[in-house]
Design a protein around this motif. Structure first.
Motif, short mmCIF file in Angstrom:
data_model
loop_
_atom_site.label_atom_id
_atom_site.label_comp_id
_atom_site.label_asym_id
_atom_site.label_seq_id
_atom_site.Cartn_x
_atom_site.Cartn_y
_atom_site.Cartn_z
N GLN A 193 34.06 102.97 69.80
CA GLN A 193 33.10 103.45 68.81
C GLN A 193 32.84 102.39 67.74
N GLU A 194 33.88 101.73 67.29
CA GLU A 194 33.70 100.67 66.29
C GLU A 194 32.87 99.53 66.85
N SER A 195 33.09 99.22 68.11
CA SER A 195 32.32 98.15 68.75
C SER A 195 30.84 98.49 68.73
N GLY A 196 30.51 99.75 69.03
CA GLY A 196 29.12 100.16 68.98
C GLY A 196 28.55 100.10 67.58
N ALA A 197 29.41 100.34 66.58
CA ALA A 197 28.98 100.28 65.19
C ALA A 197 28.94 98.85 64.66
N GLY A 198 29.49 97.90 65.43
CA GLY A 198 29.36 96.49 65.05
C GLY A 198 30.62 95.79 64.62
N ALA A 199 31.77 96.49 64.52
CA ALA A 199 32.95 95.81 64.00
C ALA A 199 34.23 96.51 64.45
N VAL A 200 34.91 95.96 65.45
CA VAL A 200 36.23 96.45 65.82
C VAL A 200 37.22 96.00 64.75
N MET A 201 38.02 96.93 64.26
CA MET A 201 38.94 96.64 63.17
C MET A 201 40.25 96.03 63.66
N GLY A 202 40.16 94.81 64.17
CA GLY A 202 41.35 94.09 64.58
C GLY A 202 41.55 94.06 66.08
N ALA A 203 41.80 92.87 66.60
CA ALA A 203 42.06 92.68 68.03
C ALA A 203 43.53 92.97 68.33
N ASP A 204 43.82 93.12 69.61
CA ASP A 204 45.19 93.31 70.08
C ASP A 204 45.59 92.09 70.90
N GLY A 205 46.84 91.64 70.72
CA GLY A 205 47.29 90.40 71.34
C GLY A 205 47.37 90.42 72.85
N SER A 206 47.25 91.57 73.48
CA SER A 206 47.30 91.62 74.94
C SER A 206 46.15 90.84 75.56
N LEU A 207 44.96 90.93 74.93
CA LEU A 207 43.80 90.18 75.39
C LEU A 207 42.71 90.22 74.32
N PHE A 208 42.39 89.05 73.78
CA PHE A 208 41.23 88.90 72.92
C PHE A 208 40.78 87.44 72.96
N ALA A 209 39.56 87.19 72.52
CA ALA A 209 38.99 85.85 72.60
C ALA A 209 38.16 85.57 71.35
N VAL A 210 38.14 84.29 70.95
CA VAL A 210 37.43 83.86 69.75
C VAL A 210 36.68 82.57 70.07
N ARG A 211 35.49 82.43 69.51
CA ARG A 211 34.79 81.15 69.63
C ARG A 211 35.62 80.07 68.93
N ARG A 212 35.80 78.95 69.61
CA ARG A 212 36.66 77.90 69.07
C ARG A 212 36.20 77.43 67.69
N ARG A 213 34.90 77.34 67.49
CA ARG A 213 34.39 76.84 66.21
C ARG A 213 34.67 77.81 65.06
N LEU A 214 35.00 79.06 65.38
CA LEU A 214 35.32 80.04 64.34
C LEU A 214 36.82 80.18 64.12
N HIS A 215 37.61 79.54 64.96
CA HIS A 215 39.06 79.64 64.83
C HIS A 215 39.53 78.89 63.59
N ARG A 216 40.43 79.51 62.87
CA ARG A 216 41.06 78.83 61.73
C ARG A 216 42.57 78.99 61.87
N PRO A 217 43.35 77.95 61.52
CA PRO A 217 44.80 78.05 61.67
C PRO A 217 45.35 79.26 60.94
N VAL A 218 46.26 79.97 61.61
CA VAL A 218 46.83 81.20 61.06
C VAL A 218 48.16 80.85 60.38
#
Length: 391
Positions: A193-218
């Motif tokens: 439902q959040e995805s349809g609304a435009g913003a999932v509130m946090g990814a889960d470490g089992s599987l997620f992906a990020v554009r490299r250019r948007l990655h920032r050191p954690v």
């Protein structure tokens, strides 16, 4: 104070405690309809397909790591190109040795001392060259169509982070795994439902992906999946769920392990909140509502429920019920839950597991307030079995 006021306060606190699990999911229906009407994706042309790298960190995963690598190699055979990078966090078992035969097919990095998963993921991103960074856990198996499903979601240029769809495969194992699986089915529905609304509130470490250019050191003491996904959201990009990017995992079966896991994750997550809140609060009101409902109120739900019970008890006292009688009633209910939980009596065992999980999350928030930080982790032993005994 009149009993009616105490009962009204109890009801308000009860609503606050249950809101993340009941009224918030229902409210997402209306938000999703509005987002659907505004949808206007900008798709990338077919000739500009991005490249992918998958990053995995492991510590004492000798029971699962060979199966994980073979799974990733199978994914590579279905993709045009897929970098595979594995970081071993100074494991004390045979994890690193079991990976050596794959050295020609993966990029392997073995740390001489424990530095934590977040450090390892930061290192792997530095060494990778792909456009899209995919992150996964060492004990998780990915469906053969997971990478294509993630790629499809990234065709929208506004999308900065894609979350997978986690499925627990041992829902009937114990009350702990049963509640974990039930909770996660609700979590996946909320994320949809959040995805349809435009913003999932946090990814889960089992599987997620990020554009490299948007990655920032954690920062090493923060949980990487939540920090990265919410950072992407704060940067003005969409965080969406790819329902066909399926990951399979076993839910923790031991109550004590699940409690400790909840404490650690909640502590790390609340530290992420403290780091990102100055940016999060500047997001649109609807997004802030989603974040507060999905994350903040959920972390604090055990306190809301406890205060609700206290207010109800004070209301009963105001009506003339002796406090010792009220205390005996509360102890009797808790004793019943504990007794039934030990004997796996439904639904009391499940209710107990829910309360234990919520208590762990609440304790994790308290630890974060006291300055506690987690950098390293220990895999749950209850779901780490020899490779040849699992599917």
């Amino acid at each position: 104070m009149p009993a009616s006021i105490w009962f009204a306060l109890s009801a308000l606190l009860l609503v606050a405690g249950l809101h993340p699990f009941v009224t918030y999911p229902l409210s997402l229906w209306l938000m999703r309809k509005g987002a659907a009407r505004r949808a206007d994706g900008r798709l990338v042309e077919a000739g500009k397909a991005p490249t992918f790298a998958i990053c995995v960190c492991a510590y004492n995963e000798e029971a699962t790591i060979e199966r994980k690598v073979r799974n990733m190699l199978a994914l590579r055979r279905r993709a045009d190109s897929l970098e595979i990078l594995v970081y071993v966090d100074a494991a004390t078992d045979r994890t690193a040795a079991l990976l050596e035969p794959f050295a020609g097919e993966i990029s392997l990095f073995v740390a001489p001392k424990r530095l934590g998963k977040t450090h390892g993921m930061n290192l792997l991103v530095e060494r990778a060259t792909a456009d899209i960074m995919v992150f996964s856990d060492a004990n998780v198996l990915l469906d053969e169509n997971a990478i294509p499903a993630v790629a499809e979601a990234f065709r929208d240029e506004r999308t900065g982070c894609v979350c997978g769809h986690l499925v627990y495969v041992n829902a009937e194992g114990t009350p702990t795994s049963s509640v974990g699986s039930m909770y996660w089915r609700l979590e996946e529905w909320i994320k949809e439902q959040e995805s349809g609304a435009g913003a999932v509130m946090g990814a889960d470490g089992s599987l997620f992906a990020v554009r490299r250019r948007l990655h920032r050191p954690v920062p090493p003491n923060l949980i990487d999946d939540m920090f990265l996904s919410l950072s992407v959201l704060c940067d003005g990009y969409r965080v969406v769920r790819a329902r066909n990017a399926i990951a399979f995992e076993e839910s923790v079966t031991a109550s004590v392990e699940e409690f400790r896991r909840k404490v650690r994750i909640a502590c790390q997550a609340f530290n992420v909140h403290r780091e990102l809140w100055p940016r999060l609060r500047r997001l649109p009101v609807s997004t802030v509502y989603m974040y507060v409902s999905h994350k903040l109120l959920r972390w604090l739900s055990i306190y809301s429920l406890a205060l609700s019970a206290l207010a109800a008890a004070l209301g009963l006292s105001a009506m003339g019920v002796p406090l010792p009688v009220i205390a005996i009633g509360i102890l009797a209910v808790m004793g019943l839950l504990w007794w039934a939980g030990d004997r796996h009596v439904s639904p009391f065992a499940q209710v107990r597991e829910v309360l234990i999980a919520l208590t762990g999350a609440g304790l994790g928030v308290a630890e974060a307030y006291r300055g506690k930080q987690y950098q390293t982790w220990t895999p749950a032993a209850s779901i780490r079995q020899p490779s040849d005994s699992k599917r």
